[in-house]
Design a protein around this motif. Structure first.
Motif, short mmCIF file in Angstrom:
data_model
loop_
_atom_site.label_atom_id
_atom_site.label_comp_id
_atom_site.label_asym_id
_atom_site.label_seq_id
_atom_site.Cartn_x
_atom_site.Cartn_y
_atom_site.Cartn_z
N GLY A 71 0.85 -1.17 0.00
CA GLY A 71 0.00 0.00 0.00
C GLY A 71 0.89 1.23 0.00
N GLN A 74 -6.98 4.05 -5.08
CA GLN A 74 -8.00 3.81 -4.06
C GLN A 74 -8.08 5.05 -3.18
OE1 GLN A 74 -7.19 1.31 -0.35
NE2 GLN A 74 -8.28 -0.19 -1.61
N ALA A 126 -5.81 -0.79 2.16
CA ALA A 126 -4.91 -0.78 1.01
C ALA A 126 -4.14 -2.09 0.88
CB ALA A 126 -3.94 0.40 1.12
N VAL A 165 -1.17 -0.42 -4.25
CA VAL A 165 -2.51 0.13 -4.05
C VAL A 165 -2.32 1.50 -3.44
CG1 VAL A 165 -4.71 -0.11 -2.85
CG2 VAL A 165 -3.58 -2.13 -3.81
N TYR A 225 1.17 5.57 0.14
CA TYR A 225 0.49 6.82 0.46
C TYR A 225 1.54 7.91 0.65
CZ TYR A 225 -2.53 10.25 2.71
OH TYR A 225 -3.22 11.40 3.02
#
Length: 236
Positions: free
Chosen positions: A23, A72, A80, A51, A25
């Motif tokens: 994941g 997402q 995620a 993701v 971010y």
């Protein structure tokens, strides 16, 4: 030996059978290094899935380095990572974080453990001391491992590591429910169901970029998840 293990060990897995997932971010400072390390170690043969819920250049950088990016809306770590681990079709899935803290050079070792019959191979960051980890985080991770060990009645050393290898079938056979505590859940449910789960020491490096997890709020959520998962598995 689990049924999926016996059906998947007829021939040795290679990097062509490997997916590395994460994941992501807002990790534009580190993502390129992580993807370059994966590419170098696996000769470009591993599939990479991110993701992503970023507002910075993380997804563009990931695509530039050949990763598949699933966009997402930000909903938390576990949402995620759950999407990431369930996305690949390849039979061996390795999770990592996108902050350059985990040693991608250990991917061959993890794959070898899977070929040796493991269902899950979990990287133990605390074995070597994790000197680069902030003191509060290190203490928290030690306490999480102690709590999980007591709750399960099985000794574990690092419940919240982000680097693990899994057989794909296992990931799809278990229903994952946690968000902030997903990393602990991904270790605990297979272990309590009798899968071959192995912890192996790994080196841990200083992260690039800022951490996104509040240590107190996040820590409470992880502890709650550990107790919830252990209780549910004992009732199965």
């Amino acid at each position: 030996m689990s049924s999926q293990q016996s059906s998947e060990t007829d021939s040795a897995f290679t990097f062509d059978d490997l997916a590395v997932v994460m994941g992501t971010y807002n990790e534009e400072d580190a993502i390129a290094t992580v993807l370059e390390d994966i590419d170098s170690v696996t000769d470009g043969r591993a599939e990479v899935v991110c993701v992503d819920g970023s507002s910075d250049r993380t997804p563009e950088i990931a695509r530039e380095h050949g990763a598949t990016v699933i966009e997402q809306e930000p909903q938390g770590y576990g949402v995620a990572v759950r999407a990431a681990v369930l996305a690949p079709e390849r039979p061996v899935v390795v999770t990592t974080d996108c902050d350059d803290t985990y040693p991608m050079e250990r991917l061959p070792d993890f794959l070898a453990e899977i070929n040796d019959g493991a269902d899950v191979v979990s990287g133990d960051r605390l074995y070597y001391g994790a000197e680069e980890m902030p003191g509060l985080n290190k203490l928290g991770n030690e306490l999480f491992a102690l709590l999980a060990s007591v709750a399960m009645g099985k000794r574990v050393h690092d419940t919240t590591t982000g680097m693990r290898a899994y057989r794909r079938g296992l990931l799809h056979q278990i229903r994952w429910t946690e968000n902030t505590g997903l990393s602990a859940e991904l270790l605990m449910r297979p272990l309590m169901r009798g899968y071959d789960v192995r912890e192996r020491p790994i080196e841990y490096d200083e992260r690039k970029g800022e951490t996104k997890l509040d240590p107190f709020e996040g820590g409470a959520a992880i502890a709650k998840s550990i107790l919830k998962v252990a209780f549910e598995e004992r009732l199965r």
